[in-house]
Motif scaffolding. Sequence first.
Motif, short mmCIF file in Angstrom:
data_model
loop_
_atom_site.label_atom_id
_atom_site.label_comp_id
_atom_site.label_asym_id
_atom_site.label_seq_id
_atom_site.Cartn_x
_atom_site.Cartn_y
_atom_site.Cartn_z
N ILE A 22 0.83 -1.19 0.00
CA ILE A 22 0.00 0.00 0.00
C ILE A 22 0.88 1.25 0.00
CG2 ILE A 22 -1.77 1.26 1.32
CD1 ILE A 22 -2.33 -1.66 2.56
N GLU A 23 0.58 2.17 -0.88
CA GLU A 23 1.28 3.45 -0.92
C GLU A 23 0.75 4.35 0.19
OE1 GLU A 23 2.50 6.62 -4.33
OE2 GLU A 23 0.41 5.94 -4.31
N CYS A 24 1.67 4.93 0.96
CA CYS A 24 1.31 5.81 2.08
C CYS A 24 2.31 6.96 2.17
CB CYS A 24 1.37 5.05 3.41
SG CYS A 24 0.14 3.78 3.58
N PRO A 25 1.91 8.04 2.84
CA PRO A 25 2.88 9.13 3.08
C PRO A 25 4.07 8.59 3.89
CG PRO A 25 0.64 9.82 3.69
CD PRO A 25 0.60 8.35 3.40
N ALA A 26 5.26 9.05 3.55
CA ALA A 26 6.48 8.56 4.21
C ALA A 26 6.45 8.77 5.71
CB ALA A 26 7.71 9.24 3.61
N ASP A 27 5.79 9.83 6.15
CA ASP A 27 5.77 10.10 7.59
C ASP A 27 4.59 9.41 8.31
OD1 ASP A 27 4.01 11.77 6.24
OD2 ASP A 27 4.27 13.44 7.65
N HIS A 28 3.78 8.64 7.57
CA HIS A 28 2.65 7.93 8.18
C HIS A 28 2.45 6.53 7.58
CE1 HIS A 28 1.22 11.19 10.68
NE2 HIS A 28 1.38 12.01 9.64
N PRO A 29 3.44 5.65 7.70
CA PRO A 29 3.27 4.30 7.15
C PRO A 29 2.12 3.53 7.82
CG PRO A 29 5.25 4.41 8.49
CD PRO A 29 4.73 5.81 8.36
N GLU A 30 1.72 3.94 9.02
CA GLU A 30 0.63 3.26 9.73
C GLU A 30 -0.71 3.43 9.03
OE1 GLU A 30 0.83 7.41 11.50
OE2 GLU A 30 2.30 5.92 10.85
N TYR A 31 -0.82 4.37 8.09
CA TYR A 31 -2.06 4.53 7.33
C TYR A 31 -2.40 3.25 6.56
CZ TYR A 31 -2.07 9.65 8.09
OH TYR A 31 -2.10 10.91 8.65
N ALA A 32 -1.38 2.48 6.24
CA ALA A 32 -1.61 1.22 5.53
C ALA A 32 -2.51 0.29 6.35
CB ALA A 32 -0.28 0.54 5.23
N LEU A 33 -2.39 0.33 7.66
CA LEU A 33 -3.20 -0.54 8.52
C LEU A 33 -4.68 -0.20 8.39
CD1 LEU A 33 -0.94 -0.46 11.72
CD2 LEU A 33 -0.80 -1.98 9.72
N ASP A 34 -5.00 1.10 8.34
CA ASP A 34 -6.40 1.51 8.15
C ASP A 34 -6.93 1.06 6.80
OD1 ASP A 34 -6.51 2.74 10.65
OD2 ASP A 34 -5.96 4.71 9.85
N THR A 35 -6.09 1.15 5.78
CA THR A 35 -6.50 0.73 4.44
C THR A 35 -6.88 -0.74 4.42
OG1 THR A 35 -5.05 2.41 3.47
CG2 THR A 35 -5.79 0.64 2.02
N VAL A 36 -6.11 -1.56 5.12
CA VAL A 36 -6.40 -3.00 5.18
C VAL A 36 -7.65 -3.27 5.99
CG1 VAL A 36 -5.57 -5.25 6.00
CG2 VAL A 36 -4.02 -3.71 4.77
N THR A 37 -7.76 -2.68 7.18
CA THR A 37 -8.90 -2.99 8.05
C THR A 37 -10.21 -2.44 7.49
OG1 THR A 37 -8.45 -1.06 9.46
CG2 THR A 37 -7.53 -3.18 10.16
N LYS A 42 -5.90 -3.77 -2.14
CA LYS A 42 -5.85 -4.86 -3.12
C LYS A 42 -4.98 -5.98 -2.56
CE LYS A 42 -6.17 -1.87 -7.15
NZ LYS A 42 -5.44 -1.37 -8.34
N GLU A 43 -5.44 -7.20 -2.75
CA GLU A 43 -4.65 -8.35 -2.29
C GLU A 43 -3.38 -8.47 -3.11
OE1 GLU A 43 -5.03 -13.09 -2.73
OE2 GLU A 43 -6.79 -12.11 -1.88
N PHE A 44 -2.25 -8.61 -2.42
CA PHE A 44 -0.96 -8.79 -3.07
C PHE A 44 -0.69 -10.29 -3.25
CE2 PHE A 44 3.72 -9.19 -2.74
CZ PHE A 44 4.10 -8.35 -3.77
N SER A 45 -0.91 -11.06 -2.18
CA SER A 45 -0.76 -12.51 -2.24
C SER A 45 -1.41 -13.14 -1.01
CB SER A 45 0.72 -12.93 -2.31
OG SER A 45 1.38 -12.61 -1.10
#
Length: 93
Positions: A22-37, A42-45
Motif C-alpha cells: 500500500i502506498e502511504c505518506p512517508a511520515d505515516h506508514p501506519e495509514y496502511a493498517l487503516d486501508t487494510v482494516t 488490493k490483495e498482493f498474495s
Amino acid sequence: MANQNVWVLVETVSMYRMRYVIECPADHPEYALDTVTSDNAKEFSQNHIGETISSHRVISEEEALKLCLSDNPYTEKWSKDVVIGNHFTIVEE
C-alpha cells in the motif's frame, strides 16, 4: 455383527497469511493498517496456513440435511440423495 456408521459434523477455522502493498505518506506508514482494516486494499498474495478443528459432534442425517439447507439455501429443491452425494463425505469401506 457389522459396525454401523454415523454422521459426524466437524467444524474448523481456516487461516490464511495475506499480504498487501500500500502506498502511504512517508511520515505515516501506519495509514496502511487503516486501508487494510477498512477492506480498501488490493490483495498482493495469500498463503493457506491450514485448518484448525474447533468442534465435532455426532449428528443425525436429518440434522445434517437441515444444516446443509441452512448453510446452502440453493439446495432447497435438491433430493436427499443429491444433497448427500454433493455435500457429505462418504468413506468407502
